[in-house]
Design an enzyme around this catalytic site. Structure first.
Site, PDB file in Angstrom:
ATOM      1  N   ALA A  70       0.826  -1.209   0.000  1.00 10.16           N
ATOM      2  CA  ALA A  70       0.000   0.000   0.000  1.00 10.16           C
ATOM      3  C   ALA A  70       0.860   1.260   0.000  1.00 10.16           C
ATOM      4  O   ALA A  70       0.434   2.302  -0.494  1.00 10.16           O
ATOM      5  CB  ALA A  70      -0.928   0.002   1.196  1.00 10.16           C
ATOM      6  N   THR A  71       2.062   1.169   0.538  1.00 10.72           N
ATOM      7  CA  THR A  71       2.949   2.337   0.498  1.00 10.72           C
ATOM      8  C   THR A  71       3.183   2.739  -0.958  1.00 10.72           C
ATOM      9  O   THR A  71       3.054   3.904  -1.330  1.00 10.72           O
ATOM     10  CB  THR A  71       4.293   2.022   1.201  1.00 10.72           C
ATOM     11  OG1 THR A  71       3.999   1.700   2.563  1.00 10.72           O
ATOM     12  CG2 THR A  71       5.254   3.192   1.145  1.00 10.72           C
ATOM     13  N   ASN A 150      -5.686   3.223  11.184  1.00  8.64           N
ATOM     14  CA  ASN A 150      -4.852   2.097  11.627  1.00  8.64           C
ATOM     15  C   ASN A 150      -4.470   2.161  13.103  1.00  8.64           C
ATOM     16  O   ASN A 150      -3.963   1.191  13.646  1.00  8.64           O
ATOM     17  CB  ASN A 150      -3.575   2.018  10.776  1.00  8.64           C
ATOM     18  CG  ASN A 150      -2.807   3.317  10.747  1.00  8.64           C
ATOM     19  OD1 ASN A 150      -3.364   4.372  10.430  1.00  8.64           O
ATOM     20  ND2 ASN A 150      -1.546   3.274  11.085  1.00  8.64           N
ATOM     21  N   GLN A 179      -6.873  -0.878   6.126  1.00 11.06           N
ATOM     22  CA  GLN A 179      -7.391  -1.463   7.370  1.00 11.06           C
ATOM     23  C   GLN A 179      -8.875  -1.795   7.282  1.00 11.06           C
ATOM     24  O   GLN A 179      -9.456  -2.280   8.255  1.00 11.06           O
ATOM     25  CB  GLN A 179      -7.144  -0.507   8.548  1.00 11.06           C
ATOM     26  CG  GLN A 179      -5.687  -0.257   8.854  1.00 11.06           C
ATOM     27  CD  GLN A 179      -4.963  -1.480   9.427  1.00 11.06           C
ATOM     28  OE1 GLN A 179      -5.586  -2.455   9.837  1.00 11.06           O
ATOM     29  NE2 GLN A 179      -3.644  -1.433   9.435  1.00 11.06           N
ATOM     30  N   GLY A 198      -1.733  -6.615   0.740  1.00 14.60           N
ATOM     31  CA  GLY A 198      -2.046  -8.041   0.889  1.00 14.60           C
ATOM     32  C   GLY A 198      -1.832  -8.606   2.283  1.00 14.60           C
ATOM     33  O   GLY A 198      -2.628  -9.407   2.778  1.00 14.60           O
ATOM     34  N   HIS A 199      -0.756  -8.160   2.960  1.00 17.14           N
ATOM     35  CA  HIS A 199      -0.421  -8.802   4.237  1.00 17.14           C
ATOM     36  C   HIS A 199      -1.331  -8.383   5.394  1.00 17.14           C
ATOM     37  O   HIS A 199      -1.203  -8.905   6.493  1.00 17.14           O
ATOM     38  CB  HIS A 199       1.050  -8.575   4.586  1.00 17.14           C
ATOM     39  CG  HIS A 199       1.401  -7.168   4.960  1.00 17.14           C
ATOM     40  ND1 HIS A 199       1.610  -6.786   6.260  1.00 17.14           N
ATOM     41  CD2 HIS A 199       1.582  -6.052   4.211  1.00 17.14           C
ATOM     42  CE1 HIS A 199       1.926  -5.493   6.291  1.00 17.14           C
ATOM     43  NE2 HIS A 199       1.906  -5.029   5.057  1.00 17.14           N
ATOM     44  N   THR A 235       8.622  -6.508 -14.138  1.00 21.07           N
ATOM     45  CA  THR A 235       7.990  -7.804 -14.395  1.00 21.07           C
ATOM     46  C   THR A 235       6.945  -8.098 -13.327  1.00 21.07           C
ATOM     47  O   THR A 235       7.241  -7.988 -12.135  1.00 21.07           O
ATOM     48  CB  THR A 235       9.065  -8.909 -14.389  1.00 21.07           C
ATOM     49  OG1 THR A 235      10.063  -8.549 -15.349  1.00 21.07           O
ATOM     50  CG2 THR A 235       8.478 -10.266 -14.725  1.00 21.07           C
ATOM     51  N   CYS A 321       4.512   1.257  12.032  1.00 21.81           N
ATOM     52  CA  CYS A 321       5.232   2.219  11.199  1.00 21.81           C
ATOM     53  C   CYS A 321       5.685   3.438  11.985  1.00 21.81           C
ATOM     54  O   CYS A 321       6.594   4.126  11.576  1.00 21.81           O
ATOM     55  CB  CYS A 321       4.363   2.691  10.041  1.00 21.81           C
ATOM     56  SG  CYS A 321       3.827   1.347   9.018  1.00 21.81           S
TER      57      CYS A 321
HETATM   58  N1  PMP Z   1      -2.022   2.459   5.052  1.00 22.75           N
HETATM   59  C1  PMP Z   1      -2.419   1.999   6.248  1.00 22.75           C
HETATM   60  C2  PMP Z   1      -3.683   2.511   6.848  1.00 22.75           C
HETATM   61  C3  PMP Z   1      -1.661   1.025   6.906  1.00 22.75           C
HETATM   62  O1  PMP Z   1      -2.070   0.551   8.097  1.00 22.75           O
HETATM   63  C4  PMP Z   1      -0.473   0.552   6.293  1.00 22.75           C
HETATM   64  C5  PMP Z   1       0.393  -0.499   6.978  1.00 22.75           C
HETATM   65  N2  PMP Z   1       0.792  -0.168   8.256  1.00 22.75           N
HETATM   66  C6  PMP Z   1      -0.108   1.072   5.048  1.00 22.75           C
HETATM   67  C7  PMP Z   1      -0.909   2.025   4.458  1.00 22.75           C
HETATM   68  C8  PMP Z   1       1.166   0.653   4.340  1.00 22.75           C
HETATM   69  O2  PMP Z   1       1.105  -0.677   3.957  1.00 22.75           O
HETATM   70  P1  PMP Z   1       2.455  -1.460   3.547  1.00 22.75           P
HETATM   71  O3  PMP Z   1       3.356  -1.363   4.747  1.00 22.75           O
HETATM   72  O4  PMP Z   1       2.019  -2.833   3.280  1.00 22.75           O
HETATM   73  O5  PMP Z   1       3.015  -0.763   2.384  1.00 22.75           O
END
Ligand code: PMP
Length: 378
Positions: A70-71, A150, A179, A198-199, A235, A321
């Site tokens: 997502a980042t 989050n 979330q 995904g995680h 890829t 984070c």
């Molecule tokens: N957005 C939110 C609301 C999150 O909780 C997170 C993960 N902590 C992210 C973005 C970023 O996801 P990722 O670390 O998988 O890139």
């Protein structure tokens, strides 16, 4: 171990792992290669995207770009749209509630000349829609709003915000729904781009998704071989992308059920915790059910996390984070949580694997940790 840190990451489902290994063994060809195996890989990639869109009834409305998380999805959407619109709209509206993968992107765009405006946050942690209305103008390029926070778990009024944004035709509405998936129904109404990771729903780390309503609104920020409509060269990771569908189907198809179960656990924990002197619930009452943020004024959150960890219970302070940053959490500050309560905050976050026994074990150990820190409480 009792794992109550599901907002940081979740355990991958076994069928996700099996699919990942199996596809790596049998279908490792490059989806861009012109030979038979490459064509087959590309066909599967397109089928995978269709399956994801079908899950949300989105076929024909969105394109899907696979990313590394997502980042990356948030970077791609925010920078991509900002650069595309720069010549005719240069304001970005966000709020301090956003994850660093949004906030740090807009702060970086600010150094490139974009004007950033922060929408106010109400006491229950929602964006103030009346304030949003006053910030909107024809100069707004992007409004970005997360689906579920989050740190505290509060949900945001996505559809209402989208309606306000789309009274201004140039404005793009981005949603970080990391979330939300699997815990509350996802809202795509009026959304232009939406990020997932995904995680966070029992898939694999290093897997992200960006839903894009109009792919031409994105200026590529990663250049190269032109994969993924030219916006995300590199890829494609077909085994990972096929595997994520397993996790996504499980998450989406069981949202109602899981929401119900976690709401019960959440209500149980709320009732239990309010019985302790010096323990305050930080999460608003009607938050998403998987996150419960609690403050113990007088104790440091890190001390509590370590104390629980010694009892084999994994939870976190604010978010993985930002937990290493020394400053007070902006989300809790915006919601007027007292400073000492912020310092002593912990986040309990549940997921699809959380059981009643986990909650019971947490409670038993809470008594022990409480006794250990009791004299520090103010
Ligand atoms: N957005 C939110 C609301 C999150 O909780 C997170 C993960 N902590 C992210 C973005 C970023 O996801 P990722 O670390 O998988 O890139």
């Amino acid at each position: 171990m009792i794992y109550l840190d599901n907002a940081a990451t979740t355990k991958p489902n076994q069928d996700v792992l099996d699919t990942y290994v199996k596809v790596n063994q049998s279908l490792y060809s490059n989806a861009n290669s012109p030979h038979q195996a490459g064509l087959q890989a590309d066909q599967l990639l397109q089928q995978t995207k269709k399956q994801i869109k079908d899950l949300f009834n989105l076929d024909g409305k969105f394109d899907i770009v696979f990313t590394s998380g997502a980042t990356e999805s948030n970077n791609m959407a925010l920078k991509g749209v900002a650069y595309k619109k720069k010549a005719f709209a240069n304001e970005i509206i966000t709020s301090v509630l956003e994850h660093p993968s949004v906030l740090e992107v807009v702060r970086s765009l600010e150094t490139e000349g974009f004007i950033i405006k922060y929408v106010d946050v109400t006491e229950d942690g929602q964006i103030d829609l009346d304030h949003l209305k006053t910030l909107m103008s024809d100069d707004v390029a992007i409004v970005t709003c997360m689906h579920v926070n989050n740190i505290m778990g509060q949900t945001q009024p996505i559809e209402e915000a989208a309606n306000i944004v789309h009274q201004y035709p140039k404005a793009h509405f981005h949603v970080d729904a990391v979330q939300a998936i699997g815990k509350v129904p996802l809202c795509f109404e009026g959304v232009d781009t939406l990020s997932l990771s995904g995680h966070k729903f029992h898939g694999l780390k290093g897997q992200g998704i960006l839903f894009v309503r109009n792919i031409h609104q994105l200026e590529p920020i990663i250049h190269g071989g032109g994969q993924e409509y030219g916006v995300r060269s590199g890829t494609v990771n077909l085994p990972m992308n096929i595997a994520i569908v397993k996790a996504m189907k499980a998450a989406v198809n069981h949202t109602t059920e899981l929401n119900h179960t976690l709401n019960e656990f959440n209500a149980d924990l709320r009732q239990f915790l309010t019985g302790f002197h010096g323990v305050k619930l930080n999460s608003p009452q009607n938050s998403a059910p998987h996150i419960l943020n609690v403050g113990l004024s007088g104790v440091k959150g890190e001390v509590l996390v370590n104390a629980f960890s010694k009892h084999n219970i994994m939870l976190s302070t604010t978010s993985a984070c930002s937990s290493k940053k020394a400053s007070l959490n902006e989300v809790l500050l915006a919601m007027n949580v007292p400073r000492k309560q912020i310092e002593g905050s912990i986040r309990i976050s549940m997921g699809a694997n959380t059981t009643q026994e986990d909650i019971q074990t947490f409670k038993e150990n809470f008594y022990k940790v409480y006794e250990e820190v009791r004299e520090l409480l103010v």
